[in-house]
Design an enzyme around this catalytic site. Sequence first.
Site, PDB file in Angstrom:
ATOM      1  CE  LYS A  22       2.876  10.060  87.155  1.00  0.00           C
ATOM      2  NZ  LYS A  22       3.219   9.390  86.280  1.00  0.00           N
ATOM      3  CG  ASN A  23       6.888  10.074  87.268  1.00  0.00           C
ATOM      4  OD1 ASN A  23       5.884   9.307  88.459  1.00  0.00           O
ATOM      5  ND2 ASN A  23       7.339   9.981  86.469  1.00  0.00           N
ATOM      6  CB  CYS A 129       2.626   2.753  76.965  1.00  0.00           C
ATOM      7  SG  CYS A 129       4.607   4.348  76.633  1.00  0.00           S
ATOM      8  NE  ARG A 134       7.743   4.440  79.188  1.00  0.00           N
ATOM      9  CZ  ARG A 134       6.941   4.840  79.873  1.00  0.00           C
ATOM     10  NH1 ARG A 134       5.957   5.321  79.726  1.00  0.00           N
ATOM     11  NH2 ARG A 134       7.834   5.437  80.787  1.00  0.00           N
ATOM     12  CG  ASP A 317       7.782  13.110  81.825  1.00  0.00           C
ATOM     13  OD1 ASP A 317       8.255  12.461  80.895  1.00  0.00           O
ATOM     14  OD2 ASP A 317       7.937  12.862  83.460  1.00  0.00           O
ATOM     15  NE  ARG A 409      -1.643   7.536  83.520  1.00  0.00           N
ATOM     16  CZ  ARG A 409      -0.078   7.190  83.085  1.00  0.00           C
ATOM     17  NH1 ARG A 409      -0.958   7.402  81.706  1.00  0.00           N
ATOM     18  NH2 ARG A 409       0.508   6.969  83.909  1.00  0.00           N
TER      19      ARG A 409
HETATM   20  C1  UD1 Z   1      10.584   7.703  83.934  1.00  0.00           C
HETATM   21  C2  UD1 Z   1       9.401   8.533  84.287  1.00  0.00           C
HETATM   22  C3  UD1 Z   1       8.819   8.689  83.439  1.00  0.00           C
HETATM   23  C4  UD1 Z   1       9.657   9.405  82.482  1.00  0.00           C
HETATM   24  C5  UD1 Z   1      11.529   8.589  82.439  1.00  0.00           C
HETATM   25  C6  UD1 Z   1      12.302   8.814  81.639  1.00  0.00           C
HETATM   26  C7  UD1 Z   1       8.492   7.603  86.566  1.00  0.00           C
HETATM   27  C8  UD1 Z   1       6.919   6.434  86.920  1.00  0.00           C
HETATM   28  N1  UD1 Z   1       8.280   7.104  85.366  1.00  0.00           N
HETATM   29  O1  UD1 Z   1       9.514   6.625  83.345  1.00  0.00           O
HETATM   30  O2  UD1 Z   1       8.055   9.596  83.795  1.00  0.00           O
HETATM   31  O3  UD1 Z   1       8.946   9.801  81.036  1.00  0.00           O
HETATM   32  O4  UD1 Z   1      11.443   7.963  83.256  1.00  0.00           O
HETATM   33  O5  UD1 Z   1      12.490  10.751  82.435  1.00  0.00           O
HETATM   34  O6  UD1 Z   1       9.416   7.882  87.149  1.00  0.00           O
HETATM   35  N2  UD1 Z   1      14.462   1.046  78.351  1.00  0.00           N
HETATM   36  C9  UD1 Z   1      15.390   0.071  77.880  1.00  0.00           C
HETATM   37  N3  UD1 Z   1      14.654  -0.909  79.093  1.00  0.00           N
HETATM   38  C10 UD1 Z   1      14.449  -0.885  80.228  1.00  0.00           C
HETATM   39  C11 UD1 Z   1      14.381   0.483  80.415  1.00  0.00           C
HETATM   40  C12 UD1 Z   1      14.521   1.163  80.289  1.00  0.00           C
HETATM   41  O7  UD1 Z   1      15.312  -0.167  76.854  1.00  0.00           O
HETATM   42  O8  UD1 Z   1      14.731  -2.385  81.068  1.00  0.00           O
HETATM   43  C13 UD1 Z   1      14.883   2.488  78.212  1.00  0.00           C
HETATM   44  C14 UD1 Z   1      13.627   3.172  77.660  1.00  0.00           C
HETATM   45  O9  UD1 Z   1      12.297   2.367  76.813  1.00  0.00           O
HETATM   46  C15 UD1 Z   1      13.249   4.270  77.282  1.00  0.00           C
HETATM   47  C16 UD1 Z   1      14.423   4.958  78.052  1.00  0.00           C
HETATM   48  O10 UD1 Z   1      15.039   3.366  77.948  1.00  0.00           O
HETATM   49  O11 UD1 Z   1      13.341   5.063  76.425  1.00  0.00           O
HETATM   50  C17 UD1 Z   1      13.984   5.626  79.458  1.00  0.00           C
HETATM   51  O12 UD1 Z   1      13.431   4.871  80.077  1.00  0.00           O
HETATM   52  P1  UD1 Z   1      13.277   4.567  81.979  1.00  0.00           P
HETATM   53  O13 UD1 Z   1      13.659   5.463  82.575  1.00  0.00           O
HETATM   54  O14 UD1 Z   1      13.216   3.866  83.041  1.00  0.00           O
HETATM   55  O15 UD1 Z   1      11.770   5.468  82.177  1.00  0.00           O
HETATM   56  P2  UD1 Z   1      10.666   4.667  83.429  1.00  0.00           P
HETATM   57  O16 UD1 Z   1      11.738   4.385  84.923  1.00  0.00           O
HETATM   58  O17 UD1 Z   1      10.255   4.044  82.448  1.00  0.00           O
END
Ligand code: UD1
Length: 429
Positions: A22-23, A129, A134, A317, A409
């Site tokens: 999925k990711n 969420c 996030r 995850d 999902r």
């Molecule tokens: C992706 C995965 C999700 C997984 C996560 C961490 C997908 C579609 N989803 O989510 O399944 O749990 O990586 O491995 O690939 N953050 C900020 N600002 C930003 C971006 C991130 O503060 O602009 C923080 C987030 O709140 C979180 C951390 O950084 O605490 C890591 O998040 P991130 O790696 O971005 O997660 P996703 O990419 O949303």
Amino acid sequence: MDKLLIAGGVPLAGEIAISGAKNAALPLLCAALLTREPVTFTNVPHLNDIGTMLRLLAQMGVKVSREKSEVPAGTQSAGAGDTVVLDASGLDNAVAPYEMVKTMRASILVLGPLVARAGEARVSLPGGCAIGARPVDQHIKGLTAMGAEVAVEQGYVHAKATRLKGARLFTDMVTVTGTENLMMAACLAQGETVIENAAREPEVVDLANCLVAMGARISGAGGDVIRIQGVEALHGATHRIMPDRIETGTYLCAAAATGGDVRLTGTSSAYLDAVIDKLMDCGCEVLSERDAIRLKAPPRLTATSIRTAPYPAFPTDMQAQFMAINAVADGTAVIRETIFENRFMHAVELIRLGADIRIDGNTAFVKGVPKLDGATVMATDLRASASLVIAGLVAQGETLIERIYHLDRGYEALENKLAALGARVRRVK
Ligand code: UD1
């Protein structure tokens, strides 16, 4: 709303095929926005999040065609993934509306490709969420550094740039979709972009491989510095989506917790070192084959502590699934969650099944109990739901899991795959 009824106590045994990730699929589908030529994806999993992403792309003017692939001989999977062809030559509406983004945060992945190709994008802010706030500030910071004018108005990120310019980008924390968004945007920028502190997840590498097949010039994906030389245009390509390492890990945990013996095909232990290491600490025997993994579990697992961190460390995850297996292991485990601030909601539900868990901030102390008892529990997010399924498979008696739309999902044909491994599981309306 559908529920899942599990009669626990059966050790899982047999063989199933793992689906496409999925990711990996979500950013890959967005990459098709970067070119006027059709891009073909194979091994696309049947998941609600994929359906949401395809609907989002279709309302932007992308032509979507989806074909079911044939099931290869010898696999017992519910399906061998779909072939999806995306043709973004008619892209005419660079907007991702709130109604779609709110159900799937990964919709933010259209932002980078849209600005790069169409010069403009309006993408709803995903908001919070269940597992944490996030934010997407790093995505915005990167695009701004590449010369985009970005404004946040009425809940939408509005970004504009005639042509993005290569830049040195540094993200404050490791962000997976942030790295993917900026890497995609940089493919069509003028000059070189360097992403420092980049996410090293295998899904980032899968995306980079596809972009390179489309004509992008990328080096360093899989490391923490990625370099992208912008090109004028990308072309079509065909790409097979990598196996889902979290689905793989989830079935390994389900087999481990039930004292089972399973073989998972169409996947690889190469993406799962941290998880397999912990399963071996628990007392499981894990045999890696070229495109398969076999796990044999002892009658009772030994507790194992984990700390989540960006790849290649232990994935957030898989945290909930390890809480479930520790709930019935011999000993006490300490589980530290360092990525998301609110990712222990499964703990209270596991406690309803008889688990002994104490939470202190981002740390959970899990004291293994000899048995869990079935009960009605509520799924709160995707991986939390997976942990409840594992607990239900172990528990004595029946466990009814409510709100399983979260599972739909991210887990393709979950009940069919579990049934193929001998579990007594049934979807009830
Ligand atoms: C992706 C995965 C999700 C997984 C996560 C961490 C997908 C579609 N989803 O989510 O399944 O749990 O990586 O491995 O690939 N953050 C900020 N600002 C930003 C971006 C991130 O503060 O602009 C923080 C987030 O709140 C979180 C951390 O950084 O605490 C890591 O998040 P991130 O790696 O971005 O997660 P996703 O990419 O949303």
